[in-house]
Scaffold this active site. Structure first.
Site, PDB file in Angstrom:
ATOM      1  CG  HIS A 475      -2.173   0.791   1.033  1.00 60.54           C
ATOM      2  ND1 HIS A 475      -2.275   1.876   0.201  1.00 60.54           N
ATOM      3  CD2 HIS A 475      -3.404   0.657   1.593  1.00 60.54           C
ATOM      4  CE1 HIS A 475      -3.500   2.363   0.248  1.00 60.54           C
ATOM      5  NE2 HIS A 475      -4.197   1.642   1.069  1.00 60.54           N
ATOM      6  CE1 TYR A 591      -9.190   7.100   7.031  1.00 50.88           C
ATOM      7  CE2 TYR A 591      -9.890   6.057   4.993  1.00 50.88           C
ATOM      8  CZ  TYR A 591      -8.967   6.786   5.708  1.00 50.88           C
ATOM      9  OH  TYR A 591      -7.818   7.213   5.085  1.00 50.88           O
ATOM     10  CB  THR A 604      -6.649   9.065   0.157  1.00 54.39           C
ATOM     11  OG1 THR A 604      -5.790   8.839   1.280  1.00 54.39           O
ATOM     12  CG2 THR A 604      -6.411   8.011  -0.905  1.00 54.39           C
TER      13      THR A 604
END
Length: 804
Positions: A475, A591, A604
């Protein structure tokens, strides 16, 4: 998104210090370093961008301009209005009398270069000014105002005839820095439905103290970074949230993407892997040339492409206190590493005199050799990959021991870390009494057996014996939309372009002259061998504790929400709030990941969909005294509020990234803030993300009903919470990926999936489909009604949906 867990567990401990003393060290030093890194990165990419034609006026235009200037001088014309003669007169006498016209040619070259540079700068400035326009976000779907149409036309004119992946990169505006007053106000509004009156009043008082004491100093330093660096968030986000995290990657950070819901284009494992490896390596070549079409938001706004640069040949290198990303240039990485039954193989992807990419059939031949090789794994290598799933400090120490050894111990590691990507050839996870095959595939791609993924690699291609496959993604280098963009292109290429022969093999013929893949032999030091059992136990425990469930919701999809004039993301998020309330009997901090890649080096932002308006709608759905008309009115108010939050996040006016940076600066200054500490203590018990579909035109459910992309998912952000990812496929389907911890007594992914399905159907009844909230007891009937029911009632406005 998986980042929610990383963000929630982020802590920075710089030791003890005197608050307020020597505030420039390390705070100002960190800000200065961030700016220098940003400028170095930008300068290093200039040459590649010009050579690849990534600028609106590429190298070819410069050569054309040079030829035009020289040609005009030959014809006794002077388009420079005397500037060329002035430059010629200013040049020194190099003593080249034997070469007449040399100084004139040099002067014309200098003039052409200056004119071309001025053209580039003008195009970039104009594009940057144009890309600051945000008015299109507020316009209803299907209609464009005259200013927006004019803006679109100008963007297309100034971006060149055929924009490439990096055309807009240097023209994207910088992420704006919100005001602390606005951010704190939005934060208090987001937590209001979750706190009692007394707790909210105490938090509000704490926030006011923060605004009048620590905030001005923190904001001023952050403002300096926003001016100095390309993006005031992203480098710190990647460094402190991802690379400095010491928790295992398995089930916490890495995420997965699957191929198709049911169909496998071929039942032959080696053939599917051969086509996939070929398609991915070809995509890498196109990426290097910048030939990939740039991604856009809502089909209009170009997005930042910086993350694409590290898609291939990238490995996360563990460190004791922090990791780093190691990237190899394409020309130096012409192989992949294959893991099969605990054995590692180096598979060369290029061969022949010209070093061309091997054909899919030859790659299949190589992969089949690995599958047919009956040699067992050595005891020291069978569970070696479990080290990448261990806590980062343990893996860092083991890797240091490998590096300190002789050439035989570290050479295989160099091959793995220098590979384009990692390939895992797996046995098919079979259906069981407790979990269907689709859930098993998701769980296998995400966590495997705990020792069957090299989690440090940017991409792990997982291919099962049944022909199905998936992608496990590290990630830290990118967010979901970027590998999703690549994955969709790969699936379309290997199924509809490369294809398979009638017998299931890749098209083409084998090449018997190509040698077999090289088996990697590991000579592990004793310290490394002793670390493997410790890492394996923890990795297997994490794998067993991760539960995944996939819910293909086929009752309706984006087509229905579009007719309802409600953004699909708002529809699903409100349904998730209803499902979670029914599952737990309470509301929680939620979230929702939202891209900020419309800004340079953006990643993001968090949307907080659990709002006062959403809670009012959920309570209305559970109140039998209210009518559907009253519930629909509350739903529309909540949907409008959700879209307003999305719009704020998209335009850089979100809450969480600003608070994160303020917290980080307070720690660097050793200036403790009770308010920011309270913010960092929050738990995200529901983490959600909408999987991107960059190229829906590649998969038409009407033409290819079996080739429906499945999307992907991630682990839960909290051990007592859920992780939910959803993807709209076509006009009539939504696929949900749900995860939780098996050890939590409060969560169950299949139970929550049933609540999601019922909530989606119940919300649909508000628009005239079904018979009301009671339909949740009979979802099959509601589904049939939804598929053929009347035209839904329409909301007064139709804001645009989030499509990447």
């Amino acid at each position: 998104m998986a980042e929610a867990r990383q963000a929630a567990t982020f802590r920075l401990d710089l030791g003890q210090g005197t608050p307020g003393r020597r505030w420039w060290n390390p705070a100002l030093k960190e800000v200065g370093s961030a700016g220098l890194r940003s400028w170095r990165r930008s300068l290093a990419q200039c040459k590649d961008d010009i050579l690849s034609g990534a600028c609106p006026a590429g190298l070819a235009s410069g050569l054309f301009l040079f030829a035009a200037i020289q040609g005009s001088r030959f014809m006794q014309l002077d388009p420079s209005l005397g500037l060329v003669d002035w430059i010629k007169a200013s040049l020194p006498d190099w003593g080249v009398r034997w070469l007449p016209g040399f100084q004139g040619a040099v002067a014309a070259t200098i003039f052409a270069g200056g004119l071309w540079t001025a053209l580039l700068l003008t195009l970039h400035v104009v594009l940057r000014l144009l890309l600051r326009y945000q008015g299109w976000l507020s316009e209803p779907r299907g209609t464009l105002s005259l200013p927006t149409r004019s803006w679109l036309a100008l963007v297309r004119i100034f971006s060149g005839r055929r924009p490439t992946l990096y055309t807009y990169q240097r023209s994207l505006p910088h992420l704006p820095l919100p005001s602390t007053v606005g951010t704190v106000a939005k934060y208090l509004e987001s937590v209001r439905p979750l706190l009692s009156d007394e707790d909210f009043q105490a938090l509000s008082s704490q926030a006011q103290v923060f605004l009048h004491t620590e905030a001005p100093r923190l904001q001023s330093l952050l403002g300096l970074k926003a001016w100095w660096a390309a993006n005031y968030v992203s480098d710190w986000w990647g460094e402190y949230v991802y690379l400095r995290s010491r928790s295992p990657l398995l089930g916490n950070s890495n995420f997965y993407i699957l191929d198709f819901l049911s169909v496998a284009p071929t039942p032959l494992q080696a053939a599917r892997a051969g086509n996939a490896v070929y398609a991915m390596m070809r995509f890498r070549e196109q990426l290097g040339r910048g030939e990939i079409e740039p991604a856009t938001l809502l089909g209009m706004r170009p997005l930042c492409s910086a993350q694409y640069r590290q898609m291939f040949n990238t490995t996360r290198i563990p460190g004791v206190s922090g990791d780093r990303l190691y990237h190899v240039r394409d020309g130096c990485s012409r192989h992949v590493v294959v893991l099969h039954r605990g054995r590692f193989f180096r598979l060369g992807t290029h061969g022949g005199l010209g070093g061309h990419l091997l054909s899919p059939r030859v790659l299949e031949q190589q992969l089949q050799y690995i599958l047919d090789d009956s040699a067992p794994a050595q005891p020291t290598e069978e569970h070696l990959a479990a080290l990448t799933a261990a806590p980062r400090a343990l893996w860092a120490q083991a890797r240091a021991s490998l590096q300190a050894g002789d050439r035989s111990s570290k050479a295989p590691l160099e091959v793995v870390e220098g590979a384009a990507f990692f390939v895992c050839l797996e046995e098919t996870p079979g259906p069981s009494r407790t979990s269907p095959e689709l859930d098993e595939r998701a769980q296998s791609v995400l966590v495997g057996t705990g020792h069957s993924r090299w989690l440090d690699k940017s991409l792990n291609l997982v291919v099962f014996a049944s022909g199905h496959m998936g992608l496990n993604v590290e990630h830290s280098w990118a967010d979901t939309p970027v590998p999703s963009h690549m994955w969709e292109a790969i699936l379309a290429a290997e199924c509809f372009e490369l294809g398979y022969a009638a017998d299931g093999h890749c098209r083409g013929t084998p090449n018997p002259t190509v040698g077999p893949p090289e088996r990697l032999l590991w000579m592990l030091p004793e310290e490394v061998a002793a670390s493997i059992p410790l890492a394996l136990r923890e990795a297997q425990a994490l794998a067993r504790d991760t539960d995944c469930h996939i819910l293909p919701f086929t009752h309706f999809g984006r087509g229905f929400t579009r007719r309802c004039r409600i953004p699909g993301s708002s529809f699903v998020q409100l349904a998730l709030q209803l499902a979670r309330f029914r599952d737990q009997g309470s509301f929680c901090l939620t979230y929702e990941a939202c891209v900020t890649r419309s800004f340079h080096e953006g990643r993001t932002e968090t949307v907080r969909p659990c709002t006062v308006e959403a809670c009012a709608f959920v309570r209305a759905m559970e109140d039998p005294r209210l009518t559907d008309a009253q519930r629909l009115a509350l739903f529309q108010v909540a949907a409008e509020k959700h879209w307003a939050l999305c719009r704020a996040a998209l335009t850089g006016e979100g809450v969480d990234r600003h608070l994160f940076c303020l917290y980080l600066v307070s720690q660097l200054l050793r200036l403790p803030s009770p308010f920011l500490t309270q913010v960092r203590a929050e738990r995200w018990k529901l983490s959600t993300s909408q999987s991107a579909t960059h190229q829906p035109q590649l998969f038409d459910p009407a033409s290819h009903p079996d080739y429906v992309c499945c999307g992907g998912g991630f682990g839960p952000a909290d051990d007592d919470g859920y992780g939910v990812s959803y993807v709209f496929m076509g006009e009539s389907m939504v696929t949900f990926h749900i995860s939780c911890r098996v050890s939590s007594p409060d969560t169950d992914s299949r139970r929550f999936g049933q609540h999601i399905q019922d909530a989606m159907l119940d919300v649909a009844t508000l628009f005239g489909l079904g018979a009301g909230p009671s339909t949740r007891a009979r979802p099959g009937e509601a589904a049939r009604e939804a598929s053929r029911g009347p035209e839904p009632q329409q909301a007064p406005s139709a804001p645009r949906d989030l499509e990447y």
